[in-house]
Design an enzyme around this catalytic site. Structure first.
Site, PDB file in Angstrom:
ATOM      1  N   GLY A  18       0.790  -1.237   0.000  1.00 46.44           N
ATOM      2  CA  GLY A  18       0.000   0.000   0.000  1.00 46.44           C
ATOM      3  C   GLY A  18       0.818   1.282   0.000  1.00 46.44           C
ATOM      4  O   GLY A  18       0.252   2.370  -0.193  1.00 46.44           O
ATOM      5  N   THR A  19       2.146   1.168   0.197  1.00 42.92           N
ATOM      6  CA  THR A  19       2.994   2.370   0.135  1.00 42.92           C
ATOM      7  C   THR A  19       3.769   2.420  -1.185  1.00 42.92           C
ATOM      8  O   THR A  19       4.549   3.329  -1.416  1.00 42.92           O
ATOM      9  CB  THR A  19       4.032   2.374   1.288  1.00 42.92           C
ATOM     10  OG1 THR A  19       4.838   1.180   1.162  1.00 42.92           O
ATOM     11  CG2 THR A  19       3.363   2.375   2.653  1.00 42.92           C
ATOM     12  N   ASP A  21       4.694   2.182  -5.426  1.00 44.61           N
ATOM     13  CA  ASP A  21       4.474   3.061  -6.574  1.00 44.61           C
ATOM     14  C   ASP A  21       3.073   2.871  -7.179  1.00 44.61           C
ATOM     15  O   ASP A  21       2.334   3.842  -7.405  1.00 44.61           O
ATOM     16  CB  ASP A  21       5.565   2.734  -7.617  1.00 44.61           C
ATOM     17  CG  ASP A  21       5.402   3.512  -8.889  1.00 44.61           C
ATOM     18  OD1 ASP A  21       5.610   4.738  -8.844  1.00 44.61           O
ATOM     19  OD2 ASP A  21       5.047   2.912  -9.925  1.00 44.61           O
ATOM     20  N   LEU A  22       2.692   1.634  -7.400  1.00 44.69           N
ATOM     21  CA  LEU A  22       1.400   1.365  -8.040  1.00 44.69           C
ATOM     22  C   LEU A  22       0.245   1.831  -7.151  1.00 44.69           C
ATOM     23  O   LEU A  22      -0.705   2.443  -7.631  1.00 44.69           O
ATOM     24  CB  LEU A  22       1.268  -0.136  -8.322  1.00 44.69           C
ATOM     25  CG  LEU A  22       0.004  -0.547  -9.059  1.00 44.69           C
ATOM     26  CD1 LEU A  22      -0.009  -0.018 -10.484  1.00 44.69           C
ATOM     27  CD2 LEU A  22      -0.156  -2.065  -9.080  1.00 44.69           C
ATOM     28  N   HIS A 179      -4.677  -4.223 -16.763  1.00 46.92           N
ATOM     29  CA  HIS A 179      -5.437  -2.968 -16.785  1.00 46.92           C
ATOM     30  C   HIS A 179      -5.894  -2.583 -18.198  1.00 46.92           C
ATOM     31  O   HIS A 179      -6.791  -1.782 -18.353  1.00 46.92           O
ATOM     32  CB  HIS A 179      -4.677  -1.839 -16.090  1.00 46.92           C
ATOM     33  CG  HIS A 179      -3.450  -1.400 -16.812  1.00 46.92           C
ATOM     34  ND1 HIS A 179      -2.253  -2.026 -16.663  1.00 46.92           N
ATOM     35  CD2 HIS A 179      -3.244  -0.401 -17.681  1.00 46.92           C
ATOM     36  CE1 HIS A 179      -1.363  -1.437 -17.417  1.00 46.92           C
ATOM     37  NE2 HIS A 179      -1.924  -0.440 -18.058  1.00 46.92           N
ATOM     38  N   HIS A 241      -0.743  -7.937 -22.280  1.00 44.43           N
ATOM     39  CA  HIS A 241      -1.618  -6.905 -22.845  1.00 44.43           C
ATOM     40  C   HIS A 241      -1.963  -7.144 -24.322  1.00 44.43           C
ATOM     41  O   HIS A 241      -3.121  -7.109 -24.714  1.00 44.43           O
ATOM     42  CB  HIS A 241      -0.974  -5.518 -22.721  1.00 44.43           C
ATOM     43  CG  HIS A 241      -0.534  -5.181 -21.333  1.00 44.43           C
ATOM     44  ND1 HIS A 241      -1.330  -5.399 -20.242  1.00 44.43           N
ATOM     45  CD2 HIS A 241       0.610  -4.646 -20.856  1.00 44.43           C
ATOM     46  CE1 HIS A 241      -0.689  -5.002 -19.151  1.00 44.43           C
ATOM     47  NE2 HIS A 241       0.488  -4.549 -19.510  1.00 44.43           N
TER      48      HIS A 241
HETATM   49  P1  NAD Z   1       7.161  -0.906  -5.221  1.00 44.59           P
HETATM   50  O1  NAD Z   1       8.540  -1.487  -5.129  1.00 44.59           O
HETATM   51  O2  NAD Z   1       7.013   0.547  -5.458  1.00 44.59           O
HETATM   52  O3  NAD Z   1       6.371  -1.247  -3.885  1.00 44.59           O
HETATM   53  C1  NAD Z   1       6.465  -2.489  -3.270  1.00 44.59           C
HETATM   54  C2  NAD Z   1       5.581  -2.496  -2.031  1.00 44.59           C
HETATM   55  O4  NAD Z   1       5.714  -3.786  -1.439  1.00 44.59           O
HETATM   56  C3  NAD Z   1       5.944  -1.490  -0.953  1.00 44.59           C
HETATM   57  O5  NAD Z   1       4.748  -0.993  -0.386  1.00 44.59           O
HETATM   58  C4  NAD Z   1       6.698  -2.327   0.076  1.00 44.59           C
HETATM   59  O6  NAD Z   1       6.579  -1.839   1.411  1.00 44.59           O
HETATM   60  C5  NAD Z   1       5.992  -3.636  -0.052  1.00 44.59           C
HETATM   61  N1  NAD Z   1       6.841  -4.756   0.378  1.00 44.59           N
HETATM   62  C6  NAD Z   1       8.020  -5.150  -0.149  1.00 44.59           C
HETATM   63  N2  NAD Z   1       8.510  -6.215   0.552  1.00 44.59           N
HETATM   64  C7  NAD Z   1       7.613  -6.483   1.521  1.00 44.59           C
HETATM   65  C8  NAD Z   1       7.545  -7.459   2.554  1.00 44.59           C
HETATM   66  N3  NAD Z   1       8.497  -8.370   2.732  1.00 44.59           N
HETATM   67  N4  NAD Z   1       6.466  -7.419   3.357  1.00 44.59           N
HETATM   68  C9  NAD Z   1       5.477  -6.522   3.201  1.00 44.59           C
HETATM   69  N5  NAD Z   1       5.472  -5.587   2.231  1.00 44.59           N
HETATM   70  C10 NAD Z   1       6.546  -5.573   1.407  1.00 44.59           C
HETATM   71  O7  NAD Z   1       6.410  -1.780  -6.334  1.00 44.59           O
HETATM   72  P2  NAD Z   1       5.207  -1.324  -7.292  1.00 44.59           P
HETATM   73  O8  NAD Z   1       5.774  -0.615  -8.458  1.00 44.59           O
HETATM   74  O9  NAD Z   1       4.163  -0.649  -6.498  1.00 44.59           O
HETATM   75  O10 NAD Z   1       4.699  -2.727  -7.842  1.00 44.59           O
HETATM   76  C11 NAD Z   1       3.923  -3.628  -7.074  1.00 44.59           C
HETATM   77  C12 NAD Z   1       3.477  -4.796  -7.964  1.00 44.59           C
HETATM   78  O11 NAD Z   1       2.678  -4.303  -9.024  1.00 44.59           O
HETATM   79  C13 NAD Z   1       4.617  -5.560  -8.620  1.00 44.59           C
HETATM   80  O12 NAD Z   1       4.229  -6.904  -8.761  1.00 44.59           O
HETATM   81  C14 NAD Z   1       4.710  -4.924 -10.000  1.00 44.59           C
HETATM   82  O13 NAD Z   1       5.253  -5.796 -10.950  1.00 44.59           O
HETATM   83  C15 NAD Z   1       3.246  -4.682 -10.273  1.00 44.59           C
HETATM   84  N6  NAD Z   1       2.985  -3.609 -11.239  1.00 44.59           N
HETATM   85  C16 NAD Z   1       3.407  -2.339 -10.997  1.00 44.59           C
HETATM   86  C17 NAD Z   1       3.120  -1.335 -11.908  1.00 44.59           C
HETATM   87  C18 NAD Z   1       3.532   0.092 -11.666  1.00 44.59           C
HETATM   88  O14 NAD Z   1       3.153   0.935 -12.466  1.00 44.59           O
HETATM   89  N7  NAD Z   1       4.257   0.394 -10.609  1.00 44.59           N
HETATM   90  C19 NAD Z   1       2.409  -1.649 -13.083  1.00 44.59           C
HETATM   91  C20 NAD Z   1       1.979  -2.957 -13.290  1.00 44.59           C
HETATM   92  C21 NAD Z   1       2.281  -3.921 -12.357  1.00 44.59           C
END
Ligand code: NAD
Length: 489
Positions: A18-19, A21-22, A179, A241
C-alpha cells in the site's frame, strides 16, 4: 453531471504494498475518484499493509500527497479528501515473517463485509501472503485476491504460481489484473462487435485483409532497468496486454457477457494461435537520444548491461488457425522510446472486389481503428465521394463511433481502468480478469518463441530513439504489400 454509478456493497480492501508506486500512483487515486462519485459505501475501509513503519496518520498523509501528485484534475472534489482519508487504515506487515499479521487479522475479524486483498507487491511474495492469509483465518469464502502482473515469467513459473494460489483460494476468488481490459474503449469494442448486426458478418478472413495491434511507448525503461532486462517486451507486454487485445478482437461471440463465457472464447483464440516463424519476428533495442545521451541513454546503458540481448521492441506476424481467421495475418508491435505514445488496434478490410469508378477516382479500404490511448475512441474510415464538382473522386472520411458529439460530454463520467477493475472486484465480476488457464496458454505460446531466441543467441537490432523500431519491422509488412499504421498521438 448525473452520476450513474451504483454504490457497491460495504467492503474492506487490504492493499499489500500500500505504500508502493502502483498503490500511490493508481490504486488510491482511483479509489478516491470512486469515493467522490458516491460509489463507496460509508462503511468501506481501505487498509494499507506494507513494510514501512508508519501509523494510520502517517499513511493518510502519504496518500494525501499521492492524490495531490497523481490524482489528476481534482476540481469538484473540494472537501472530499478528508472524509476519504478517514476510510484509510494502515498496518506495518512483514509478508515473509509474522510481524503485523495478528493486528491485520484483528482488524478483519467479525465483519460481514466483502473482503478483498490486493497483492500490489513483487510476485515472489504472492505465495507468502496467501499462506499467511490462510494461517490467520482471512482466506475464507468471502475473500477475493487481486494479483498484479507479471504472472510468472514462463509456463512453468505461471503454473507454479497458479498452483500456489489454488492451495488457498478457488479460481472464482482470484482476480488477475490486466489494466488494458479495464479501458473504456476495450469494452466499447465488445459493444460495437456484439451489439450491432453490421460488423460481425464481415469479421472474418473473407472480408478482413489483416489486423494490427500496436502499443507504442515514448518512455524508456526508466528506473525499472533491472527488472526489465530480465523480462523484455515479449514478457512485459506481448504475453499479457497485446494477447488480451488480440483475444477480444478475434474471439467468437460468447453466448453471454458473463465471466466464463467470455474467458472460454478468449482461451480458444490463444490455443488456436500459430507458432511464429523466426523470420516473422523483429526484435530491437533503442539507441540513445542523439546529443542528449546523458539524459536519454540507449537501452544497454539504461539497464547497465552492455551485452544485453533483451528486446525493448518487438514486432511479429502471426495467424489464428480456425475457420474464422485462417489466412488472415495479425501483426503485433510494441516498443519503448518510439515516435509517439499510442495504443491502437486496426482492422483493415479488403478491397472491394471490383471498382466501378475510373482508375483515377482512387481506391480506398475501410479501416476500423480502435484507439486505447491517448484520445480513446473508435473510428471507421468510410469511402465517399469528394463533395463538389469535378466528377467522381473518392475520399476517406472517419466515422466517429464513440459518438462524442451525440452524447453530452457533461454526461459522460470518465473512469480510469484501475478504478473500474477494482470496483469489479468488489462486485465479484471476473469478466475483465484473466483466468489461470488463459495465462498458462499465453505462456505456452510465447515460451517456444523466447526459447528460440535463446538457442540462437539472437541479438536485437538497434533502432533510433523516437523511431518506429528497426527498419526490418517496416520490411516485415512491406514484403507482404502492407504497411504499419503511422504511430501518432
Ligand atoms: P514498489 O517497489 O514501489 O512497492 C512495493 C511495495 O511492497 C511497498 O509498499 C513495500 O513496502 C511492499 N513490500 C516489499 N517487501 C515487503 C515485505 N516483505 N512485506 C510486506 N510488504 C513488502 O512496487 P510497485 O511498483 O508498487 O509494484 C507492485 C506490484 O505491481 C509488482 O508486482 C509490479 O510488478 C506490479 N505492477 C506495478 C506497476 C507500476 O506501475 N508500478 C504496473 C503494473 C504492475
Amino acid at each position: 453531471m448525473v452520476s450513474r454509478t451504483i454504490p457497491v456493497d460495504p467492503f474492506d480492501l487490504v492493499i499489500f504494498g500500500g505504500t508502493g508506486d502502483l498503490a500511490r500512483r493508481k490504486i488510491l487515486p482511483g479509489l478516491f475518484r470512486r469515493f467522490c462519485a458516491g460509489q463507496m459505501p460509508p462503511q468501506a475501509r481501505i487498509i494499507g499493509a506494507a513494510r514501512s513503519e508508519l501509523d494510520k496518520g502517517g499513511y493518510r498523509e502519504m496518500i494525501r500527497e499521492a492524490i495531490a501528485e497523481f490524482g489528476g484534475d481534482l476540481t469538484g472534489t473540494e472537501g472530499r479528501l478528508d472524509p476519504f482519508l478517514d476510510r484509510l487504515d494502515y498496518v506495518a506487515i512483514d509478508a515473509r515473517g509474522e510481524g503485523g499479521w495478528s493486528e491485520l487479522a484483528e482488524m478483519m475479524k467479525g465483519t460481514e463485509r466483502i473482503e478483498a486483498y490486493y497483492f500490489s507487491v513483487a510476485p515472489a511474495l504472492f505465495g507468502d501472503i496467501a499462506e499467511r492469509l490462510q494461517k490467520w483465518g482471512m482466506a475464507d469464502d468471502r475473500a477475493r485476491i487481486v494479483v498484479e502482473k507479471p504472472f510468472g515469467r514462463d509456463l512453468e513459473t505461471a503454473r507454479a504460481l497458479n498452483k500456489t494460489l489454488a492451495t488457498y483460494f478457488n479460481e472464482d476468488q482470484i482476480y488477475r489484473i490486466d489494466h488494458y481490459l479495464g479501458k473504456e474503449t476495450v469494452q466499447n469494442l465488445m459493444a460495437v462487435r456484439f451489439g450491432n448486426m453490421l460488423f460481425e458478418p464481415l469479421w472474418n478472413s473473407q472480408y478482413v485483409d489483416h489486423i494490427q495491434i500496436t502499443v507504442a511507448e515514448t518512455v524508456g525503461v526508466g528506473g525499472r532497468g533491472e527488472y526489465y532486462d530480465k523480462s523484455g517486451a515479449m514478457r512485459d507486454m506481448v504475453q499479457n496486454h497485446l494477447m488480451q487485445l488480440l483475444c477480444l478482437i478475434a474471439m467468437e461471440p460468447p453466448a453471454r457477457f458473463s465471466p466464463d463465457a467470455v474467458r472460454d472464447e478468449k482461451l480458444k483464440v490463444i490455443r488456436a494461435l500459430e507458432p511464429v516463424a523466426s523470420h516473422h519476428i523483429v526484435r530491437g533495442q533503442y539507441q540513445a537520444e542523439p546529443m542528449n545521451e546523458a539524459e536519454n541513454p540507449g537501452y544497454r546503458t539504461a539497464v547497465e548491461n552492455p551485452r544485453s540481448r533483451t528486446e525493448s521492441f518487438i514486432s511479429m506476424r502471426t495467424e489464428i488457425s480456425n475457420w474464422r481467421w485462417a489466412g488472415t495475418p495479425f501483426y503485433l508491435r510494441t516498443g519503448k522510446r518510439m515516435a509517439a505514445r499510442s495504443s491502437e488496434i486496426t482492422v483493415v478490410f479488403k478491397d472491394t472486389p471490383h471498382s466501378i469508378f475510373e482508375e483515377d477516382a482512387g481506391r480506398h479500404r475501410n479501416v476500423l481503428s480502435i484507439r486505447l490511448q491517448p484520445n480513446e475512441g473508435i473510428t471507421l474510415g468510410v469511402t465517399i465521394k469528394e463533395p463538389g464538382p469535378g466528377g467522381m473522386r473518392l475520399i476517406d472520411v472517419p466515422l466517429d463511433m464513440t459518438f462524442a458529439e451525440a452524447l453530452d460530454p457533461e454526461d459522460i463520467e470518465q473512469v480510469d481502468a484501475y478504478e473500474r477493475l477494482i470496483m469489479d472486484v468488489i462486485r465479484g465480476n471476473q469478466t475483465l480478469f484473466m483466468r489461470g488457464d488463459e495465462v498458462e496458454a499465453a505462456w505456452a505460446w510465447t515460451d517456444p518463441i523466447i526459447e528460440g531466441w535463446e538457442a540462437r543467441n539472437d541479438v536485437p537490432k538497434p533502432y533510433d530513439y523516437g523511431s518506429n523500431g528497426p527498419t526490418d519491422s517496416e520490411e516485415l509488412m512491406r514484403r507482404e504489400g502492407r504497411a504499419w499504421r503511422e504511430v501518432s498521438e
